[in-house]
Design a protein around this motif. Sequence first.
Motif, short mmCIF file in Angstrom:
data_model
loop_
_atom_site.label_atom_id
_atom_site.label_comp_id
_atom_site.label_asym_id
_atom_site.label_seq_id
_atom_site.Cartn_x
_atom_site.Cartn_y
_atom_site.Cartn_z
N THR A 1 10.10 6.61 -0.28
CA THR A 1 11.34 5.60 -1.26
C THR A 1 12.03 4.83 0.30
O THR A 1 11.08 4.32 1.56
CB THR A 1 12.35 6.70 -1.09
OG1 THR A 1 12.59 7.14 0.93
CG2 THR A 1 12.04 8.26 -1.88
N GLU A 2 12.95 4.30 -0.17
CA GLU A 2 13.57 3.01 1.09
C GLU A 2 14.15 3.79 2.14
O GLU A 2 13.57 3.47 3.12
CB GLU A 2 14.59 1.89 0.27
CG GLU A 2 14.47 1.24 -1.08
CD GLU A 2 15.19 0.39 -2.01
OE1 GLU A 2 16.68 0.66 -1.19
OE2 GLU A 2 14.97 -0.28 -2.30
N GLY B 1 4.41 -0.29 -4.92
CA GLY B 1 3.97 -0.20 -3.97
C GLY B 1 3.95 -0.89 -3.20
O GLY B 1 3.07 -1.02 -1.98
N PHE B 2 4.77 -1.99 -2.78
CA PHE B 2 5.25 -2.70 -2.07
C PHE B 2 6.57 -3.15 -1.89
O PHE B 2 6.90 -3.42 -3.27
CB PHE B 2 3.59 -4.07 -2.25
CG PHE B 2 4.92 -5.12 -2.98
CD1 PHE B 2 6.07 -6.10 -3.13
CD2 PHE B 2 4.31 -4.69 -4.12
CE1 PHE B 2 5.84 -7.07 -4.31
CE2 PHE B 2 4.80 -5.83 -5.12
CZ PHE B 2 5.15 -6.25 -5.22
N GLY B 3 6.98 -3.51 -1.07
CA GLY B 3 8.36 -4.01 -0.45
C GLY B 3 8.73 -4.76 0.62
O GLY B 3 7.93 -5.33 1.21
N PHE B 4 10.07 -5.56 0.68
CA PHE B 4 10.47 -6.59 2.18
C PHE B 4 11.39 -6.08 2.76
O PHE B 4 12.00 -4.94 1.97
CB PHE B 4 10.88 -7.91 1.71
CG PHE B 4 9.94 -8.21 0.22
CD1 PHE B 4 8.57 -9.13 0.95
CD2 PHE B 4 9.84 -8.26 -0.85
CE1 PHE B 4 7.58 -9.72 0.53
CE2 PHE B 4 8.07 -8.33 -1.44
CZ PHE B 4 7.45 -9.53 -1.26
N GLY C 1 0.40 -1.39 -0.09
CA GLY C 1 0.27 -0.32 -0.20
C GLY C 1 0.85 0.86 0.23
O GLY C 1 0.29 2.12 0.50
N LEU C 2 1.94 1.23 -0.71
CA LEU C 2 3.45 2.51 -0.34
C LEU C 2 2.55 3.40 -1.77
O LEU C 2 2.50 2.36 -2.96
CB LEU C 2 4.25 1.66 -0.61
CG LEU C 2 4.88 1.15 0.31
CD1 LEU C 2 6.29 0.44 0.10
CD2 LEU C 2 5.31 1.82 2.07
N VAL D 1 10.50 -2.78 -4.41
CA VAL D 1 10.46 -3.86 -5.93
C VAL D 1 9.79 -3.05 -6.51
O VAL D 1 8.56 -1.64 -6.53
CB VAL D 1 8.40 -4.75 -5.82
CG1 VAL D 1 8.11 -5.61 -6.55
CG2 VAL D 1 8.95 -5.95 -4.18
N MET D 2 10.15 -2.30 -7.90
CA MET D 2 10.37 -1.67 -9.23
C MET D 2 9.93 -2.52 -10.03
O MET D 2 9.82 -3.82 -10.28
CB MET D 2 11.69 -1.11 -8.61
CG MET D 2 12.54 -0.48 -7.57
SD MET D 2 11.41 1.36 -7.39
CE MET D 2 11.71 1.95 -8.61
#
Length: 89
Positions: A13-14, A43-46, A7-8, A33-34
């Motif tokens: 940014t990171e 809009g998401f990452g880990f 939901g970003l 994730v790009m």
Amino acid sequence: MKIMIRGLSRLTTEDKILALLAPYGLVHYFHLVMDPSTNNSKGFGFAFMPNPAQAKAAIKSLNGMEVDGQKIRVKKAEVKPGEKNENDQ
């Protein structure tokens, strides 16, 4: 523990996510994730936090928080078959 943040905003940014996670403990990484064709965020990452108690505190506190105008969702990431289970470290 591996954490998924969804939901970003495409503008988040990171570094901003790392700053949000930092008060809860050590963060080994955050990977946003790009989209390779547009080079925009999907809009998401880990993130990976080695201390499960700290990771759980971050999840509890950050889930539902508004960041850059978007309500984010934060949860323990599911491990895919064949993927190294970082959650057990």
